[in-house]
Structures are given as C-alpha cells and as structure tokens.
Scaffold this active site. Structure first.
Site, mmCIF file in Angstrom:
data_model
loop_
_atom_site.group_PDB
_atom_site.id
_atom_site.type_symbol
_atom_site.label_atom_id
_atom_site.label_comp_id
_atom_site.label_asym_id
_atom_site.label_seq_id
_atom_site.Cartn_x
_atom_site.Cartn_y
_atom_site.Cartn_z
ATOM 1 N N THR A 1 7.257 -6.912 -7.228
ATOM 2 C CA THR A 1 7.006 -5.657 -7.932
ATOM 3 C C THR A 1 7.485 -4.446 -7.129
ATOM 4 O OG1 THR A 1 5.189 -4.174 -8.598
ATOM 5 C CG2 THR A 1 4.655 -5.796 -6.936
ATOM 6 N N ASP A 2 7.774 -3.370 -7.821
ATOM 7 C CA ASP A 2 8.152 -2.129 -7.119
ATOM 8 C C ASP A 2 6.964 -1.522 -6.371
ATOM 9 O OD1 ASP A 2 6.686 -1.075 -9.253
ATOM 10 O OD2 ASP A 2 8.280 0.227 -9.990
ATOM 11 N N GLU A 3 5.743 -2.007 -6.670
ATOM 12 C CA GLU A 3 4.564 -1.426 -6.012
ATOM 13 C C GLU A 3 4.529 -1.732 -4.522
ATOM 14 O OE1 GLU A 3 0.882 -1.366 -7.937
ATOM 15 O OE2 GLU A 3 1.761 -1.111 -9.917
ATOM 16 N N LYS B 1 0.977 -8.520 -2.966
ATOM 17 C CA LYS B 1 2.365 -8.846 -3.331
ATOM 18 C C LYS B 1 3.306 -8.640 -2.139
ATOM 19 C CE LYS B 1 3.646 -10.026 -6.907
ATOM 20 N NZ LYS B 1 3.725 -11.423 -7.452
ATOM 21 N N TYR C 1 -3.800 -4.943 -4.755
ATOM 22 C CA TYR C 1 -2.790 -5.713 -5.503
ATOM 23 C C TYR C 1 -1.427 -5.616 -4.829
ATOM 24 C CZ TYR C 1 1.040 -6.334 -8.766
ATOM 25 O OH TYR C 1 2.247 -6.690 -9.317
HETATM 26 O O1 DAU Z 1 5.198 -1.185 -11.211
HETATM 27 C C1 DAU Z 1 5.066 -2.533 -11.520
HETATM 28 C C2 DAU Z 1 3.614 -2.802 -11.745
HETATM 29 O O2 DAU Z 1 3.255 -2.125 -12.926
HETATM 30 C C3 DAU Z 1 3.258 -4.269 -11.812
HETATM 31 O O3 DAU Z 1 3.519 -4.878 -10.592
HETATM 32 C C4 DAU Z 1 1.761 -4.406 -12.110
HETATM 33 O O4 DAU Z 1 1.414 -5.750 -12.258
HETATM 34 C C5 DAU Z 1 1.453 -3.664 -13.383
HETATM 35 O O5 DAU Z 1 0.068 -3.718 -13.632
HETATM 36 C C6 DAU Z 1 1.910 -2.233 -13.307
HETATM 37 O O6 DAU Z 1 1.068 -1.462 -12.430
HETATM 38 P P1 DAU Z 1 0.507 -0.033 -12.847
HETATM 39 O O7 DAU Z 1 -0.750 0.222 -12.128
HETATM 40 O O8 DAU Z 1 1.588 0.993 -12.770
HETATM 41 O O9 DAU Z 1 0.256 -0.359 -14.416
HETATM 42 P P2 DAU Z 1 -0.908 0.073 -15.414
HETATM 43 O O10 DAU Z 1 -0.451 -0.307 -16.775
HETATM 44 O O11 DAU Z 1 -2.239 -0.377 -14.977
HETATM 45 O O12 DAU Z 1 -0.880 1.659 -15.300
HETATM 46 C C7 DAU Z 1 0.282 2.401 -15.578
HETATM 47 C C8 DAU Z 1 -0.065 3.854 -15.329
HETATM 48 O O13 DAU Z 1 -1.030 4.279 -16.308
HETATM 49 C C9 DAU Z 1 -0.715 4.106 -13.984
HETATM 50 O O14 DAU Z 1 -0.283 5.360 -13.470
HETATM 51 C C10 DAU Z 1 -2.196 4.173 -14.293
HETATM 52 C C11 DAU Z 1 -2.231 4.742 -15.708
HETATM 53 N N1 DAU Z 1 -3.373 4.289 -16.524
HETATM 54 C C12 DAU Z 1 -3.575 2.959 -16.659
HETATM 55 C C13 DAU Z 1 -4.650 2.485 -17.375
HETATM 56 C C14 DAU Z 1 -4.900 1.006 -17.507
HETATM 57 C C15 DAU Z 1 -4.202 5.223 -17.152
HETATM 58 O O15 DAU Z 1 -3.984 6.443 -17.043
HETATM 59 N N2 DAU Z 1 -5.268 4.753 -17.862
HETATM 60 C C16 DAU Z 1 -5.543 3.426 -17.991
HETATM 61 O O16 DAU Z 1 -6.556 3.078 -18.633
#
Ligand code: DAU
Length: 338
Positions: free
Chosen positions: A124-126, A152, A148
């Site tokens: 992942t880019d993270e 990774k 997380y």
């Molecule tokens: O960048 C790659 C990664 O992207 C993957 O390695 C991870 O497995 C994947 O979960 C994802 O990580 P993020 O933390 O960026 O994804 P998430 O969909 O949880 O959140 C995307 C953005 O949206 C992040 O800035 C947090 C925000 N968010 C997320 C959720 C779930 C909100 O504002 N509200 C929320 O309820």
C-alpha cells in the site's frame, strides 16, 4: 501458470481472481482465504464452478494449512491476505501484526521451501506515511504512521530481506486508495454510498480536506498483474491512480449522484487519531513497464455508486450483521468536529 492467491475473497483479491480467469484462459487459481469479516465467498459466486478455480479455507498464519495449499506445481503466490482497515488497526492492532506480518513470513517460508518462482506482496502507499508535497517514489523512506501502515511496512521489509538473504524471487506492489464493486462498506466510498442509500448521514473525519489518490480496482488488478509478469525480482512498484481528491470532494460527488442535501447529510466528526493528511504516489516505474490506469475517475465513481444501488442484495446482509455493531462502536461516541 498456476497461482496461489491468498485473501482472494476480499475486495481487491476477488476482483483480481475474476479478472485473471477472464483474461488468461490457461491460468488456474487456488484461492486460500480465512474468511474473516471482510472475506465474502459471494464475491466469487460467478466463477465458483469454473474448473480452473479452487477455494481452500485457511489462515496464512497456519503453517500446516499453507503447506497443504501451496502443494506441488504452484508457479506464483500473490498475497492479498491482510487486515486492511486503518480505524480497526487503531482499536485492535494485534490482528494486523499477526496476519500482515506473521502471515507474510509464513508464506515467504513456504515459497522458499517449494521453490516458487514468483512471490508478489500486495502492499500500500500508506507505507510512505503522510506526503507533505510532491509524490513518493519507490526509493522514498518508509514512514508508516498507523498500526495498519506499520504492519504493511514490516511485511514489505521482510519480503525485501528474503530477496537479499535467500534470493527469493519477490515483488511488491504498492497501491493507492482503491474503489469499485465488492468493497466492504467500512471504507470511505462504500460506507458513504450505503449510508446514503439507507438515508443516513455520512461521518466526515475532521475538515475533510485530507487527500487520497483514487484508483479503480480493475486498474489496480491490472497493475498487480503487470508487476507479476514484468517486474524485476527484489523490486517494489507503485500503482497509483493519479486522481488526487479531498474527502469532501468525494463526499460532494456521492451526495450529488444520490440527490442528497449536503446540509442535512454531512456530519463532520472528530478526526481519526494520527490521520495522514495526504498520500501521493509516483508510479513512473510501473508506467515505464507499460502499465497505466484506464478508468476515468468520474465515470468509475459514478459506475461504482450505480453498482451499489443495483446490488443491495450484496451489501444489505453485510450491513445488518456484525457490521452494525462495528459501526456503532466506531462512530457512536465520536463528537462533532470543531
Ligand atoms: O491508500 C491505500 C489504503 O487506502 C489501503 O492500504 C487501505 O487498506 C485502505 O483502507 C485505504 O486507507 P484509508 O485510511 O485512506 O481509507 P478509508 O476508506 O478508511 O479512508 C479514506 C479517507 O476517508 C481517509 O482520509 C479517512 C476518511 N474517512 C474514512 C471513513 C471510513 C472519513 O472521513 N470518514 C469515514 O467514516
């Protein structure tokens, strides 16, 4: 080619299995998956009778089960098996250490014993952490900031160490934020779409100005395929969509497509602890090998929303099960953002 895919019942894994069987008539795939909360056999119901496909239930941390799954004749292993949700890693980091780090180690050992000719670690880019400006290339220092991302990064380092120490033919793909059909509704896009379809508010963390680089799942899968077929062992390859958007821009698009009023449906809640503000990937290395993303972001996002509208029978059972408890625990106590 005979592939062992781990975690093939998850979001990216299941899209990968379907796409590879469609594009490579001479490939066969064994899918080894523990079926955790995010692994759903229904993601692969369309190919379950394909004679080139076989499912085996098991945990990548279980050496004996991995040994049986890898068996003789596997040419390549593609490791999708992982705990992947940042918010869950904040409340339960141990599960991430086990599956993401120990699981990768068990697979690397099996690959070494069996002389498998390719091991591809889906990363992942993270692992690069928050990128203040510019974009991270593969030589950028790893600076993970969530449990997380740290799990990774730990796996990536092990994978690269196996190449140096034992000559194991490893590859790493580092994908950016992925969206598309069959994504478990805890992640931003499917969570917000399904909340809105259930006429609920969407919880935006903090000011919503965090930036993510969005990649359609088909482009991500083709990127992984490209690394598998054309990558140089011992190397990592970034797979970025090139679609940098703030979370609030994404939220606006979803509200517009679903005809919901932002004033009523957006709830700014307190921020995620340690929230990475910005990710940005430089994917020139993989592009030089001939890969590039094909899906236009606005079109891909609109089609994804439509997919969730048309596949209630897929997400409704998920949202009404253990997910409902997770959602309450994760969001009920969050205060409004200042
Ligand atoms: O960048 C790659 C990664 O992207 C993957 O390695 C991870 O497995 C994947 O979960 C994802 O990580 P993020 O933390 O960026 O994804 P998430 O969909 O949880 O959140 C995307 C953005 O949206 C992040 O800035 C947090 C925000 N968010 C997320 C959720 C779930 C909100 O504002 N509200 C929320 O309820």
């Amino acid at each position: 080619m005979k592939l062992l895919v781990t975690g093939g019942c998850g979001f990216i894994g299941s899209n990968f299995v379907r796409l590879m069987l469609r594009t490579h008539p001479d490939w066969s795939i064994v899918n080894f998956d523990k079926l955790t909360y995010a692994g759903n056999p229904a993601n692969l119901s369309s190919i379950e009778d394909d004679p080139r496909y076989r499912f085996r239930r098991g945990d990548v941390c279980d050496e004996a089960a991995v040994e049986t799954a890898i068996g003789p004749g596997v040419d390549a292993v593609v490791n999708f098996a992982a705990e992947t949700h940042v918010d869950r890693s904040i409340t339960d980091p141990e599960a991430f250490l086990r599956t993401d780090i120990l699981g990768t180690h068990v697979l690397l050992e099996a690959v070494r014993r069996h002389g498998v000719t390719r091991f591809l670690q889906v990363s992942t880019d993270e692992v690069y952490g928050h990128v203040a400006d510019g974009s991270s290339h593969e030589g950028y220092p790893l600076a993970p900031r969530s449990p997380y991302a740290a799990s990774k990064a730990g796996a990536d380092l092990q994978v690269l160490a196996y190449h140096v120490t034992y000559g194991t033919p490893v590859l790493i793909s580092r994908g950016s934020n992925t969206y598309g059909p069959y994504q478990y509704p805890e992640k931003l896009i499917p969570l917000f779409v399904t909340n809105l379809l259930e006429d609920q508010q969407v919880p935006v963390y903090g000011d919503g100005l965090q930036v993510r680089d969005w990649l359609h799942v088909d482009d991500h899968c083709r990127g992984i395929e490209h690394v598998l077929l054309h990558g140089t062992p011992g190397h990592a390859y970034n797979v970025g969509g090139g679609n940098a958007r703030t979370n609030i821009e994404i939220t606006q698009r979803l509200l517009t497509q679903l005809g919901k009023d932002p004033q009523r449906y957006v709830r700014h809640v307190e921020d995620r602890p340690g929230h990475d503000r910005r990710y940005a990937l430089d994917s020139a290395k993989l592009r030089t090998l001939g890969w590039s993303p094909r899906v236009d972001f606005e079109e891909g996002l609109a089609q994804t929303v439509t997919w969730y509208q048309e596949h209630e029978s897929w997400w409704r059972p998920i949202r009404s099960g253990a997910f409902a408890d997770y959602y309450r625990a994760q969001y009920a106590s969050l205060r409004g953002a200042k």
